[in-house]
Design an enzyme around this catalytic site. Structure first.
Site, short mmCIF file in Angstrom:
data_model
loop_
_atom_site.label_atom_id
_atom_site.label_comp_id
_atom_site.label_asym_id
_atom_site.label_seq_id
_atom_site.Cartn_x
_atom_site.Cartn_y
_atom_site.Cartn_z
N GLU A 190 45.46 44.83 32.31
CA GLU A 190 45.02 45.26 33.65
C GLU A 190 43.49 45.28 33.75
O GLU A 190 42.80 45.67 32.81
CB GLU A 190 45.57 46.64 33.99
CG GLU A 190 47.09 46.76 33.97
CD GLU A 190 47.79 45.93 35.04
OE1 GLU A 190 47.11 45.36 35.92
OE2 GLU A 190 49.03 45.88 35.00
N PHE A 192 39.58 46.13 35.54
CA PHE A 192 38.77 47.33 35.77
C PHE A 192 39.15 48.07 37.06
O PHE A 192 39.24 49.29 37.09
CB PHE A 192 37.30 46.91 35.84
CG PHE A 192 36.34 48.05 35.93
CD1 PHE A 192 36.01 48.78 34.79
CD2 PHE A 192 35.73 48.38 37.13
CE1 PHE A 192 35.10 49.83 34.86
CE2 PHE A 192 34.82 49.43 37.21
CZ PHE A 192 34.51 50.16 36.07
N TRP A 247 34.39 36.28 46.49
CA TRP A 247 35.04 34.98 46.28
C TRP A 247 35.71 35.00 44.92
O TRP A 247 35.14 34.55 43.94
CB TRP A 247 33.98 33.88 46.38
CG TRP A 247 34.50 32.50 46.57
CD1 TRP A 247 35.48 32.09 47.41
CD2 TRP A 247 34.03 31.32 45.90
NE1 TRP A 247 35.65 30.73 47.32
CE2 TRP A 247 34.77 30.23 46.40
CE3 TRP A 247 33.04 31.07 44.94
CZ2 TRP A 247 34.57 28.92 45.97
CZ3 TRP A 247 32.83 29.76 44.51
CH2 TRP A 247 33.59 28.70 45.03
N ARG A 248 36.94 35.55 44.87
CA ARG A 248 37.66 35.66 43.59
C ARG A 248 38.19 34.28 43.25
O ARG A 248 38.91 33.67 44.06
CB ARG A 248 38.78 36.69 43.77
CG ARG A 248 39.58 37.02 42.54
CD ARG A 248 38.84 37.99 41.62
NE ARG A 248 39.81 38.62 40.70
CZ ARG A 248 40.34 38.00 39.65
NH1 ARG A 248 39.98 36.78 39.32
NH2 ARG A 248 41.22 38.65 38.90
N ASP A 254 27.50 43.88 41.98
CA ASP A 254 28.03 42.96 43.00
C ASP A 254 28.79 43.74 44.08
O ASP A 254 28.64 43.50 45.28
CB ASP A 254 29.01 41.96 42.36
CG ASP A 254 28.33 40.63 41.98
OD1 ASP A 254 27.18 40.40 42.40
OD2 ASP A 254 28.98 39.83 41.27
N THR A 298 42.13 43.69 43.73
CA THR A 298 41.74 45.11 43.69
C THR A 298 40.22 45.26 43.70
O THR A 298 39.70 46.28 44.13
CB THR A 298 42.32 45.83 42.45
OG1 THR A 298 42.01 45.07 41.30
CG2 THR A 298 43.80 46.02 42.57
N PHE A 299 39.51 44.24 43.24
CA PHE A 299 38.04 44.24 43.33
C PHE A 299 37.63 44.35 44.80
O PHE A 299 36.75 45.12 45.17
CB PHE A 299 37.54 42.94 42.70
CG PHE A 299 36.05 42.83 42.49
CD1 PHE A 299 35.49 43.03 41.23
CD2 PHE A 299 35.20 42.48 43.54
CE1 PHE A 299 34.13 42.90 41.03
CE2 PHE A 299 33.84 42.35 43.33
CZ PHE A 299 33.29 42.56 42.08
N1 LIG Z 1 30.50 40.16 38.65
C1 LIG Z 1 31.67 39.91 39.25
N2 LIG Z 1 32.81 40.01 38.52
C2 LIG Z 1 33.97 39.79 39.16
C3 LIG Z 1 34.05 39.43 40.51
N3 LIG Z 1 35.35 39.27 40.83
C4 LIG Z 1 36.05 39.53 39.73
N4 LIG Z 1 35.23 39.83 38.70
C5 LIG Z 1 35.60 40.18 37.31
O1 LIG Z 1 36.96 39.98 37.15
C6 LIG Z 1 37.63 41.23 36.97
C7 LIG Z 1 38.96 41.14 37.68
O2 LIG Z 1 38.98 41.78 38.85
P1 LIG Z 1 39.66 43.18 38.98
O3 LIG Z 1 39.90 43.30 40.41
O4 LIG Z 1 38.93 44.25 38.32
O5 LIG Z 1 40.92 42.96 38.14
P2 LIG Z 1 42.37 43.29 38.45
O6 LIG Z 1 42.58 44.75 38.47
O7 LIG Z 1 43.14 42.44 37.52
O8 LIG Z 1 42.53 42.88 39.94
P3 LIG Z 1 42.58 41.53 40.68
O9 LIG Z 1 41.25 41.17 41.26
O10 LIG Z 1 43.54 41.95 41.70
O11 LIG Z 1 43.04 40.57 39.63
C8 LIG Z 1 36.65 42.29 37.46
O12 LIG Z 1 36.86 43.54 36.87
C9 LIG Z 1 35.33 41.65 37.06
O13 LIG Z 1 35.09 41.85 35.68
C10 LIG Z 1 32.82 39.31 41.24
O14 LIG Z 1 32.79 39.03 42.43
N5 LIG Z 1 31.68 39.58 40.57
#
Ligand SMILES: Nc1nc2c(ncn2[C@@H]2O[C@H](COP(=O)(O)OP(=O)(O)OP(=O)(O)O)[C@@H](O)[C@H]2O)c(=O)[nH]1
Ligand SMILES: *[C@@H]1O[C@H](CO)[C@@H](O)[C@H](O)[C@H]1NC(C)=O
Ligand SMILES: *[C@@H]1O[C@H](CO)[C@@H](O)[C@H](O)[C@H]1NC(C)=O
Length: 398
Positions: free
Chosen positions: A53, A55, A258-259, A341, A358-359
């Site tokens: 999972e 952050f 922008w994921r 960010d 979730t970000f």
């Molecule tokens: N610096 C930066 N890191 C990002 C960005 N998007 C995603 N990440 C990285 O990718 C990880 C994944 O996103 P999270 O949302 O935390 O992870 P998750 O809980 O698996 O959730 P999902 O986004 O739903 O997959 C983040 O914790 C960051 O480490 C961004 O726009 N900028």
């Protein structure tokens, strides 16, 4: 995972019964004292989350436990503390290996103003591994959450052999494997099985659900999750110097989350191509003729970012990305850079996120706290073709 979680939250909120808090309140005291000093008499709750999972889901799991403890405290159950164990290397983090304490990401004093929490370093000598626990509860899902067609809140002890218990950093007097489904306050029923325990730990803390997703308690807790001040300062400096805004609510730049990475490969029906992204950004600018700047927050590869930037520049926009120096990356690591960010996106005049990331959710919450109009916040990038459901709107409750 996230989808199932949200679905269950909706279902539980729809269910009218409110029994979760019964049965564990010691006293009816309405006031609660949030001042915490580590103390021999305190009982400690530790938790851990399924390793893959990310952050931002982990932040949500923190909130479930923090609300559970804060609500219990209001009801006179004042002896328990939640221990925040350092962040071990996450799947998405490429650059850091050392465990990171919570204070590097969050304002721990602010967390403490809401819930009785302690950092691990406040309760044990961190070099003294393994951590000694009285009872370690290894939570598991039921095979079929909808047995007989209904989602019922319940737990069931199962033989030890049925659960993974290879945790070499923890030594527990007793390990209990338990299937669990329902709201997090039901965990008190498990804790009550061993009234003499002083240290309990829950593995798979992501399994219990929020008692009250989206309620005032949820938002009070969420508001206390302020970021580490150094990270806030760093983000604000960028907003001021690069984006030219010195306000809390900026009116001069658009931000997108922008994921890419796993989303681009495994969710083609949710996210656009690079050209599709460019087109949607152009459309957004057309609706806001006064704005010419765009901030891009992304986990995309450097080559993809380069292509997106050049296409947007060609179209006449000013494009900004937070590019950490090697020393900043060393100091703040991937987790801190991602927070910077997020902060920059939170202050933008208009935000466009990624569906079901979730970000993105955490940015939307931050913008609700800052008081932006919801129409500037709950926007998403659409796939190039096919349906594009609007994002769920979770409005703040003050
Ligand atoms: N610096 C930066 N890191 C990002 C960005 N998007 C995603 N990440 C990285 O990718 C990880 C994944 O996103 P999270 O949302 O935390 O992870 P998750 O809980 O698996 O959730 P999902 O986004 O739903 O997959 C983040 O914790 C960051 O480490 C961004 O726009 N900028
Ligand atoms: C905030 O994070 C920085 C960088 O990790 C760290 O040096 C600083 O001590 C943290 N602030 C607090 C109050 O712990
Ligand atoms: C113990 O190690 C596991 C990985 O095996 C990790 O997920 C967990 O966070 C660690 N717990 C503590 C308290 O350090």
């Amino acid at each position: 995972m996230i989808f199932l979680n949200l679905l269950l939250i909706h279902m539980l909120n729809a269910a009218a019964e409110k029994t979760a808090l019964d049965g564990y309140c010691d006293a009816a005291s309405e006031t609660c004292n949030n001042e915490i000093t580590p103390n021999e008499d305190h009982k400690l709750i530790f938790y851990d989350v399924n390793p893959p999972e990310g952050f931002n889901l982990r932040r949500d799991v923190y909130m479930r436990f923090a609300i559970m403890l804060a609500e219990a405290q209001k009801r006179g159950k004042t002896d328990w503390r939640l221990v925040l164990t350092p962040w071990n290397k996450l799947y998405h983090w490429k650059n850091n290996d050392k465990p990171v304490p919570w204070r590097s990401f969050f304002d721990v004093e602010s967390l403490k103003s809401y819930a009785p929490v302690l950092e691990l370093s406040e309760v044990v000598d961190e070099s003294a591994k393994p951590i000694d626990i009285d009872t370690l509860y290894v939570l598991q899902n039921f095979d079929n959450p909808f047995e007989n067609g209904v989602f019922e809140e319940k737990w069931q002890l199962v033989p030890k052999e049925e659960c993974d218990k290879n945790y070499d950093n923890i030594s527990a007097k007793e390990v209990i494997c338990v299937r669990f489904q329902g709201k997090i306050s039901k965990l008190w029923e498990l804790i009550n099985l061993h009234p003499n325990d002083k240290k309990v730990m829950f593995m798979h803390g992501e399994i219990p659900l929020h008692d009250n997703y989206g309620t005032k308690a949820y938002w009070d807790c969420r508001k206390s999750m302020k970021f580490n001040k150094t990270l806030v300062k760093k983000a604000k400096k960028f907003i001021k110097e690069k984006l030219g805004c010195d306000e809390e609510k900026c009116n001069n730049y658009i931000a997108i989350h922008w994921r890419r990475l796993d989303f681009a490969t495994s969710r083609p029906n949710d996210v656009p191509s690079i050209d599709g992204t460019v087109k949607q950004i152009k459309d957004a600018f057309e609706k806001m003729p006064g704005i010419k700047k765009i901030f891009i927050s992304t986990d995309a590869s450097a080559s993809e970012v380069k292509i997106l930037k050049s296409k947007l520049k060609e179209a006449g926009f000013k494009v900004y990305v937070y590019d950490p120096s090697a020393s900043d990356l060393e100091k703040y690591n991937d987790g801190g850079i991602a927070i910077i960010d997020q902060i920059i996106c939170s202050h933008a005049a208009h935000f466009i996120g990624t569906h079901e990331s979730t970000f993105t959710f955490r940015i939307q919450e931050e913008r609700e706290i800052l008081g932006f109009d919801s129409s500037t916040t709950f926007n998403r990038l659409c796939p190039d073709v096919g349906a594009c459901d609007p994002p769920s709107i979770w409005k703040i409750i003050n």
